[in-house]
Scaffold this active site. Structure first.
Site, PDB file in Angstrom:
ATOM      1  N   CYS A  74      -1.580   6.575   9.926  1.00 34.16           N
ATOM      2  CA  CYS A  74      -0.350   6.039  10.500  1.00 34.16           C
ATOM      3  C   CYS A  74      -0.640   4.775  11.305  1.00 34.16           C
ATOM      4  CB  CYS A  74       0.290   7.105  11.394  1.00 34.16           C
ATOM      5  SG  CYS A  74       1.831   6.589  12.148  1.00 34.16           S
ATOM      6  N   GLU A  92      10.306  -1.866   7.608  1.00 31.66           N
ATOM      7  CA  GLU A  92      11.391  -1.116   8.250  1.00 31.66           C
ATOM      8  C   GLU A  92      12.437  -0.784   7.184  1.00 31.66           C
ATOM      9  OE1 GLU A  92      14.109   0.799   9.758  1.00 31.66           O
ATOM     10  OE2 GLU A  92      12.585   0.338  11.280  1.00 31.66           O
ATOM     11  N   SER A 140      10.792   6.270  15.266  1.00 31.37           N
ATOM     12  CA  SER A 140       9.523   5.780  15.808  1.00 31.37           C
ATOM     13  C   SER A 140       9.765   5.433  17.278  1.00 31.37           C
ATOM     14  CB  SER A 140       9.087   4.546  15.000  1.00 31.37           C
ATOM     15  OG  SER A 140       7.779   4.164  15.302  1.00 31.37           O
ATOM     16  N   CYS A 142       0.790  -1.380  15.804  1.00 32.15           N
ATOM     17  CA  CYS A 142       0.847  -1.148  14.355  1.00 32.15           C
ATOM     18  C   CYS A 142       0.221  -2.310  13.597  1.00 32.15           C
ATOM     19  CB  CYS A 142       2.305  -0.964  13.921  1.00 32.15           C
ATOM     20  SG  CYS A 142       2.509  -0.666  12.143  1.00 32.15           S
ATOM     21  N   CYS A 153       6.250  -6.920   7.636  1.00 31.92           N
ATOM     22  CA  CYS A 153       7.254  -6.352   8.547  1.00 31.92           C
ATOM     23  C   CYS A 153       7.649  -7.399   9.576  1.00 31.92           C
ATOM     24  CB  CYS A 153       6.678  -5.113   9.243  1.00 31.92           C
ATOM     25  SG  CYS A 153       7.895  -4.153  10.183  1.00 31.92           S
ATOM     26  N   ASN A 169      -4.433   5.398  15.784  1.00 33.84           N
ATOM     27  CA  ASN A 169      -5.437   5.095  14.766  1.00 33.84           C
ATOM     28  C   ASN A 169      -5.867   3.642  14.899  1.00 33.84           C
ATOM     29  OD1 ASN A 169      -5.391   7.668  13.243  1.00 33.84           O
ATOM     30  ND2 ASN A 169      -3.261   7.104  12.886  1.00 33.84           N
ATOM     31  N   GLU A 222       0.829  -1.195   0.000  1.00 37.37           N
ATOM     32  CA  GLU A 222       0.000   0.000   0.000  1.00 37.37           C
ATOM     33  C   GLU A 222       0.869   1.253   0.000  1.00 37.37           C
ATOM     34  OE1 GLU A 222      -4.129  -1.444   2.048  1.00 37.37           O
ATOM     35  OE2 GLU A 222      -2.605  -0.681   3.412  1.00 37.37           O
TER      36      GLU A 222
END
EC number: 2.1.1.192
Length: 408
Positions: free
Chosen positions: A384, A211, A264, A153, A146, A341, A126
């Site tokens: 995010c 990452e 992060s 996340c 990831c 989010n 995406e």
């Protein structure tokens, strides 16, 4: 806020016929993602005289990255016989756009499908475009999935399939510029929210899936091409690479790529960060902060951005804010406070807005800029921490659950 899952036909994005000839093009060498030296070697390998290679590379580079063509027939200052030679040996096709979603706030998300490599299967990633007043930011992915499993996340719930190539990273930028009319002689889609003047894409952030520093060479190559002054010509000061804290790659990023750095962070002590960002167990805060202080070119004009997701009753106390100030002491920095989010299956809640503002006040009073990031694209899982290629195929129950948590 109602949740929209508009998987509309790709009528809003101009896709030329040549962009869809993916199977036929798969066996050819793609010129996208090659450095100029590599492109010259590729031309020599098919018999282009060495005395011509520099000129041909300049021509190709201009058509690929200034004009944005994806068909050799459009390269008007190259003879037809030479176009045919290039067609026989090389590909400049775009990846397939498997889906496009447009948020109510103008954020756009593309699901891109790349062909298999070797014995693998096609993969999807995406890419997100976030328009704001006077700027347009494109969020690029560096991996399919990831390995880091950050607990807040959504991407971390998707296992790593593979790294993206430099070609595939650059393709995200090229597709977005196609779709937004950001190349010469292209039209912006009707109703699109984009900057009124200048480029539609002014900034790049490596903050999508994956990452970046675990795919360093491909990311480096793609960003150096994106910032080349004779092509896409994006300023390195408008390119930000975000890492969860892969310390060995941070200094290399400054020395070899020279872009802006974002960390992060999300916690101010090792115990909590071990849980939120498990890579902290390998590179704890002391090592991470030391690497930040050594980042090449670090100054008030080239600050590090620290990203801090606001999780209710987890990391959002005023004591946390004070510890954050102490942790960053002496580092030219900006702190982005990111309201959490929600995504299907998440166990966290976003901090109350009033608490986020109180947290920001503490950081501001210590002399650090601490903007609160306004959530963008939540309704299409483009904000995010919400990216996951499987999200385009959410089950109905997951969609209803997401609508409930967003509206609650």
């Amino acid at each position: 806020m109602a949740v929209s899952y508009d998987l509309r036909p790709i009528g809003t994005c101009p896709v030329r016929e040549s962009d869809n000839i993916i199977v036929k093009e798969r066996s050819k060498l793609s010129l996208i993602g090659l450095s100029q030296d590599e492109m010259a070697e590729a031309l020599k390998a098919i018999g282009i005289p060495e005395r011509q290679t520099r000129m041909r590379v300049r021509q190709l580079w201009h058509w690929l990255y200034v004009r944005g063509v994806s068909n050799f027939d459009e390269m008007l200052n190259i003879s037809k016989p030479m176009q045919e030679i290039f067609k026989k040996h090389f590909s400049i096709a775009r990846p397939e756009i498997a889906g496009e979603q447009i948020s109510k706030d103008g954020t756009r998300k593309w699901l891109l499908r790349f062909p298999p490599r070797g014995a693998g299967r096609p993969v999807e990633i995406e890419t997100v475009y976030i328009p704001e007043e006077g700027r347009g930011t494109l969020c690029l992915s560096s991996q399919v999935g990831c390995t880091l499993t950050c607990s807040f996340c959504y991407t971390g719930t998707q296992v790593l399939v593979r790294n993206l190539t430099a070609e595939e990273i650059l393709a995200q930028l090229l597709v977005a510029r196609d779709c937004l009319g950001d190349f010469p002689d292209r039209n912006t889609p009707d109703g699109a929210i984009v900057p009124v003047e200048g480029r539609k894409i002014t900034n790049i952030v490596m903050m999508g899936m994956g990452e970046p520093l675990y795919n360093f060479e491909a990311v480096k190559k793609a960003l150096l091409i994106a910032s080349d002054g004779n092509g896409l010509s994006l300023s390195k000061r408008r390119i930000t690479l975000s890492t969860s804290g892969v310390v060995p790659g941070m200094i290399r990023t400054g020395e070899e790529i020279g872009v802006m750095l974002a960390i992060s962070l999300h916690a101010v002590n090792d115990t909590l960060r071990d849980m939120l960002v498990p890579i902290n167990k390998k590179y704890p805060l002391a090592l991470l902060m030391d690497a930040c202080r050594q980042y090449p070119g670090l100054s008030n004009a080239k600050r590090i951005t620290f990203e801090y997701v606001m999780l209710k009753d987890v990391n959002d106390s005023l004591d946390d804010a004070k510890r954050l100030v102490q942790l960053l002491k002496g580092i030219p920095a900006k702190i982005n406070l990111i309201p959490f989010n929600p995504w299907p299956g998440s166990n966290y809640q976003c901090s109350d807005w009033e608490q986020i503002e109180r947290f920001a006040d503490v950081v501001n009073q210590a002399g650090y800029a601490s903007p609160i990031r306004i959530p963008r694209g939540r309704d299409i899982l483009a904000a995010c921490g919400q990216l996951k290629s499987a999200s385009e195929r959410l089950r109905k129950s997951e969609r209803l659950h997401l609508e409930h948590i967003v509206n609650s």
